[in-house]
Design an enzyme around this catalytic site. Structure first.
Site, short mmCIF file in Angstrom:
data_model
loop_
_atom_site.label_atom_id
_atom_site.label_comp_id
_atom_site.label_asym_id
_atom_site.label_seq_id
_atom_site.Cartn_x
_atom_site.Cartn_y
_atom_site.Cartn_z
N TYR A 41 -5.14 -54.23 20.59
CA TYR A 41 -6.19 -55.16 20.44
C TYR A 41 -6.98 -55.60 21.80
O TYR A 41 -6.53 -55.20 22.83
CB TYR A 41 -5.92 -56.29 19.82
CG TYR A 41 -5.07 -57.51 20.67
CD1 TYR A 41 -5.93 -58.51 21.43
CD2 TYR A 41 -4.03 -57.14 21.15
CE1 TYR A 41 -5.34 -59.11 22.28
CE2 TYR A 41 -3.17 -58.02 22.08
CZ TYR A 41 -4.14 -59.08 22.59
OH TYR A 41 -3.43 -59.91 23.63
N LYS B 110 -9.47 -59.17 23.56
CA LYS B 110 -10.31 -60.21 23.60
C LYS B 110 -11.59 -60.10 24.26
O LYS B 110 -11.36 -59.73 25.34
CB LYS B 110 -9.78 -61.44 23.80
CG LYS B 110 -8.44 -61.95 22.56
CD LYS B 110 -7.93 -63.20 22.93
CE LYS B 110 -6.87 -63.61 21.65
NZ LYS B 110 -6.49 -64.93 22.00
N GLU B 111 -12.74 -60.36 23.58
CA GLU B 111 -13.79 -60.35 24.42
C GLU B 111 -14.78 -61.57 24.26
O GLU B 111 -14.76 -62.16 23.36
CB GLU B 111 -14.63 -58.94 23.74
CG GLU B 111 -16.00 -58.81 24.02
CD GLU B 111 -16.84 -57.71 23.32
OE1 GLU B 111 -17.47 -56.93 23.61
OE2 GLU B 111 -16.85 -57.91 21.97
N LYS C 129 -27.26 -58.41 25.41
CA LYS C 129 -26.01 -58.96 25.41
C LYS C 129 -25.00 -58.42 26.46
O LYS C 129 -24.76 -57.27 26.32
CB LYS C 129 -25.31 -59.05 23.92
CG LYS C 129 -23.95 -59.43 23.67
CD LYS C 129 -23.67 -59.47 22.28
CE LYS C 129 -23.80 -58.52 21.19
NZ LYS C 129 -23.08 -58.42 19.95
#
Length: 157
Positions: free
Chosen positions: A68, A70-71, A83
């Site tokens: 995994y 996290k962004e 973006k």
């Protein structure tokens, strides 16, 4: 060592139509639904898709490397249609990258077509890891090609 890798693709839909996918949380949902071999799950940890949003991206079980990451969306500019996000935990950070960021943008070509582009920027101290950055671009190329097909079919059907 710093590096940048990018790719772009022309899409036969108006820029605002493409931005409805790229500029929102719909992109993450699209990837999970349309490309389940790339992503298993996307959880919104914080935010609503605007600047400051944090996502936890989980890869399918059995994916080699990282489970995994996290962004955080550092910038979401609806007016300029871009973006910019950064991995803040797990993923490439755990692999040794000091910075790993992705920028998606949609540029109007004419009233019925646009150019969608992604740019990966990275910083890494171990030069051997820099060559790994090129393999990380392939999934993003798959995303923009699939998004092109999806947007074209949605608009022209």
């Amino acid at each position: 060592m710093k590096g940048t890798i990018w790719d772009e693709i022309e899409v036969s839909v108006p820029a605002n139509v493409a931005w409805e996918l790229y500029g929102t949380l719909h992109l993450s949902r699209f990837i999970v639904q349309q490309l389940p071999t790339l992503l298993n799950k996307v959880d919104v940890i914080e935010g609503d898709g605007t600047t400051g949003t944090v996502l936890k991206i989980t890869f399918p079980q059995g994916t080699p490397g990282i489970p995994y990451f996290k962004e955080r969306f550092n910038i979401v500019d609806d007016e300029k249609r871009y973006k910019q996000s950064q991995v803040i935990e797990g993923g490439y950070v755990d692999l040794g990258y000091t910075f790993y960021g992705i920028r998606f943008e949609v540029n109007e070509k004419d009233e019925n077509s646009c150019i969608t582009k992604f740019t990966v920027s990275y910083e890494v101290e171990d030069v051997r890891l820099a060559s790994h950055a090129f393999t990380m671009v392939e999934p993003l190329q798959t995303v923009i090609k699939s998004a092109k097909t999806y947007l074209t079919n949605k608009t022209h059907n």
